[in-house]
Design a protein around this motif. Structure first.
Motif, PDB file in Angstrom:
ATOM      1  N   ASP A 104       2.006  -6.308  12.910  1.00 18.57           N
ATOM      2  CA  ASP A 104       3.010  -6.876  11.987  1.00 18.57           C
ATOM      3  C   ASP A 104       2.362  -7.296  10.660  1.00 18.57           C
ATOM      4  OD1 ASP A 104       5.034  -6.548  13.923  1.00 18.57           O
ATOM      5  OD2 ASP A 104       4.309  -8.334  15.000  1.00 18.57           O
ATOM      6  N   MET A 105       1.640  -6.528  10.171  1.00 20.56           N
ATOM      7  CA  MET A 105       0.928  -6.871   8.826  1.00 20.56           C
ATOM      8  C   MET A 105       1.401  -5.771   7.666  1.00 20.56           C
ATOM      9  SD  MET A 105      -2.674  -7.866  10.030  1.00 20.56           S
ATOM     10  CE  MET A 105      -3.438  -8.334   8.549  1.00 20.56           C
ATOM     11  N   ALA A 106       2.817  -5.456   7.710  1.00 23.04           N
ATOM     12  CA  ALA A 106       3.457  -4.370   6.930  1.00 23.04           C
ATOM     13  C   ALA A 106       2.921  -4.654   5.468  1.00 23.04           C
ATOM     14  CB  ALA A 106       4.784  -4.170   6.970  1.00 23.04           C
ATOM     15  N   ALA A 107       2.672  -5.871   4.776  1.00 25.64           N
ATOM     16  CA  ALA A 107       2.627  -6.210   3.512  1.00 25.64           C
ATOM     17  C   ALA A 107       1.146  -5.528   3.215  1.00 25.64           C
ATOM     18  CB  ALA A 107       2.717  -7.379   3.472  1.00 25.64           C
ATOM     19  N   VAL A 108       0.314  -5.388   4.417  1.00 22.37           N
ATOM     20  CA  VAL A 108      -1.259  -5.006   3.847  1.00 22.37           C
ATOM     21  C   VAL A 108      -1.119  -3.569   3.944  1.00 22.37           C
ATOM     22  CG1 VAL A 108      -3.238  -4.988   4.876  1.00 22.37           C
ATOM     23  CG2 VAL A 108      -2.125  -6.950   4.983  1.00 22.37           C
ATOM     24  N   ALA A 109      -0.108  -2.985   4.859  1.00 23.76           N
ATOM     25  CA  ALA A 109       0.085  -1.314   5.008  1.00 23.76           C
ATOM     26  C   ALA A 109       0.591  -1.247   3.660  1.00 23.76           C
ATOM     27  CB  ALA A 109       0.712  -0.926   6.019  1.00 23.76           C
ATOM     28  N   ASP A 110       1.509  -1.766   3.019  1.00 30.87           N
ATOM     29  CA  ASP A 110       2.210  -1.459   1.631  1.00 30.87           C
ATOM     30  C   ASP A 110       1.495  -1.788   0.684  1.00 30.87           C
ATOM     31  OD1 ASP A 110       4.436  -0.484   3.283  1.00 30.87           O
ATOM     32  OD2 ASP A 110       5.404  -2.323   3.306  1.00 30.87           O
ATOM     33  N   ASP A 111       0.351  -2.359   0.692  1.00 31.84           N
ATOM     34  CA  ASP A 111      -0.252  -2.531  -0.770  1.00 31.84           C
ATOM     35  C   ASP A 111      -0.858  -1.376  -1.330  1.00 31.84           C
ATOM     36  OD1 ASP A 111      -1.257  -4.755  -2.383  1.00 31.84           O
ATOM     37  OD2 ASP A 111      -3.204  -4.478  -1.616  1.00 31.84           O
ATOM     38  N   GLU A 112      -0.703  -1.379  -2.573  1.00 29.91           N
ATOM     39  CA  GLU A 112      -1.208  -0.108  -3.333  1.00 29.91           C
ATOM     40  C   GLU A 112      -2.835  -0.209  -3.568  1.00 29.91           C
ATOM     41  OE1 GLU A 112       0.179   2.746  -4.740  1.00 29.91           O
ATOM     42  OE2 GLU A 112       1.727   2.247  -3.406  1.00 29.91           O
ATOM     43  N   PRO A 113      -3.245   0.741  -3.224  1.00 33.84           N
ATOM     44  CA  PRO A 113      -4.502   1.124  -3.452  1.00 33.84           C
ATOM     45  C   PRO A 113      -5.321   0.771  -4.864  1.00 33.84           C
ATOM     46  CG  PRO A 113      -3.770   3.035  -3.559  1.00 33.84           C
ATOM     47  CD  PRO A 113      -2.786   2.272  -3.185  1.00 33.84           C
ATOM     48  N   PRO A 114      -6.318   0.386  -4.923  1.00 34.78           N
ATOM     49  CA  PRO A 114      -7.003   0.076  -6.415  1.00 34.78           C
ATOM     50  C   PRO A 114      -6.637   1.263  -7.351  1.00 34.78           C
ATOM     51  CG  PRO A 114      -8.552  -0.156  -4.686  1.00 34.78           C
ATOM     52  CD  PRO A 114      -7.390   0.341  -4.087  1.00 34.78           C
ATOM     53  N   ALA A 115      -6.237   0.719  -8.645  1.00 39.46           N
ATOM     54  CA  ALA A 115      -6.037   1.956  -9.625  1.00 39.46           C
ATOM     55  C   ALA A 115      -6.925   2.711  -9.787  1.00 39.46           C
ATOM     56  CB  ALA A 115      -5.601   1.074 -10.617  1.00 39.46           C
ATOM     57  N   VAL A 116      -7.002   3.750 -10.283  1.00 39.15           N
ATOM     58  CA  VAL A 116      -7.942   4.677 -10.668  1.00 39.15           C
ATOM     59  C   VAL A 116      -9.183   4.304 -11.683  1.00 39.15           C
ATOM     60  CG1 VAL A 116      -8.555   7.056 -11.753  1.00 39.15           C
ATOM     61  CG2 VAL A 116      -6.577   6.844  -9.958  1.00 39.15           C
ATOM     62  N   GLU A 117      -8.481   3.414 -12.593  1.00 38.91           N
ATOM     63  CA  GLU A 117      -9.351   2.847 -13.735  1.00 38.91           C
ATOM     64  C   GLU A 117     -10.346   1.646 -12.980  1.00 38.91           C
ATOM     65  OE1 GLU A 117      -5.723   4.382 -15.043  1.00 38.91           O
ATOM     66  OE2 GLU A 117      -5.832   2.613 -13.629  1.00 38.91           O
ATOM     67  N   MET A 118      -9.864   1.180 -12.129  1.00 37.83           N
ATOM     68  CA  MET A 118     -10.756   0.108 -11.518  1.00 37.83           C
ATOM     69  C   MET A 118     -11.976   0.936 -10.474  1.00 37.83           C
ATOM     70  SD  MET A 118      -9.778  -2.724  -8.486  1.00 37.83           S
ATOM     71  CE  MET A 118      -9.493  -3.808  -9.616  1.00 37.83           C
ATOM     72  N   LEU A 119     -11.278   2.011  -9.662  1.00 41.55           N
ATOM     73  CA  LEU A 119     -12.258   2.828  -9.084  1.00 41.55           C
ATOM     74  C   LEU A 119     -13.195   3.506 -10.001  1.00 41.55           C
ATOM     75  CD1 LEU A 119      -9.654   4.613  -6.619  1.00 41.55           C
ATOM     76  CD2 LEU A 119     -11.310   2.720  -6.179  1.00 41.55           C
ATOM     77  N   GLU A 120     -12.852   3.654 -11.154  1.00 44.04           N
ATOM     78  CA  GLU A 120     -13.830   4.412 -12.000  1.00 44.04           C
ATOM     79  C   GLU A 120     -14.991   3.590 -12.506  1.00 44.04           C
ATOM     80  OE1 GLU A 120     -15.777   6.950 -14.819  1.00 44.04           O
ATOM     81  OE2 GLU A 120     -14.847   7.368 -13.158  1.00 44.04           O
ATOM     82  N   ARG A 121     -14.705   2.093 -12.690  1.00 45.64           N
ATOM     83  CA  ARG A 121     -15.623   1.098 -13.004  1.00 45.64           C
ATOM     84  C   ARG A 121     -16.619   1.095 -12.005  1.00 45.64           C
ATOM     85  NH1 ARG A 121     -10.860  -1.374 -15.063  1.00 45.64           N
ATOM     86  NH2 ARG A 121     -10.492  -2.847 -13.378  1.00 45.64           N
TER      87      ARG A 121
END
Length: 170
Positions: free
Chosen positions: A29-46
């Motif tokens: 019952d944590m759909a909000a966590v499942a629906d959360d977008e992953p880190p942006a590519v720019e953040m991953l690049e940092r």
């Protein structure tokens, strides 16, 4: 399984891993966590440029990543920002391998511990980390940086579910 730094072209794959790894939260019952977008590519690049975006790949490392870990130094300890394993690669010890790799790097950098913030009651979160030697920190033990992280998590709405900070010596 091989652990190596993420390559720039793999960053969108890390987002895919994150989305897939989020799906099991729906059953809790944590759909909000499942629906959360992953880190942006720019953040991953940092994280990647800082040498703190690690991937696990099958074999000699020529394949696509099946898991990843992001980390940073917070208050003199190595803070695990994110560790995600694609469900098709789950239960093979890959998350543990990434964490042990991070612990070894922290040790060589002279850092005394790993820290993280996680969901207290999700079986593959705090209970899993406890099996790997992490302990829950009491409120009085939280460093200023961990307090700042927890405040940001609360602002983001993650405190709808119990969360804890944890620490493990390296």
């Amino acid at each position: 399984m091989r652990i190596r730094l993420a390559a720039p072209a793999e960053l969108p794959l890390l987002q895919d891993i994150e989305r897939a790894a989020g799906e099991p939260f729906r059953a809790l019952d944590m759909a909000a966590v499942a629906d959360d977008e992953p880190p942006a590519v720019e953040m991953l690049e940092r994280f990647r440029r800082a040498g703190r975006a690690w991937v696990a790949v099958d074999g000699e490392g020529d394949g696509d990543p099946v898991a990843y870990l992001l980390s940073a130094t917070v208050d003199g300890a190595e803070y695990i920002e994110q560790v995600s394993v694609h469900p098709r690669a789950a239960r093979r010890g890959i998350g543990r391998l990434l964490i042990e790799h991070t612990a070894e790097r922290a040790r060589t950098e002279g850092l005394p511990a790993l820290t993280l913030s996680t969901f207290a009651d999700v079986p593959w979160n705090a209970p899993y980390y406890a099996r790997l030697g992490f302990r829950i920190l009491e409120e009085a033990e939280l460093t200023p940086g961990l307090r700042k992280i927890r405040a940001a998590e609360a602002e983001y709405g993650l405190d709808r579910w119990p969360r804890v900070c944890m620490r493990r010596p390296v």
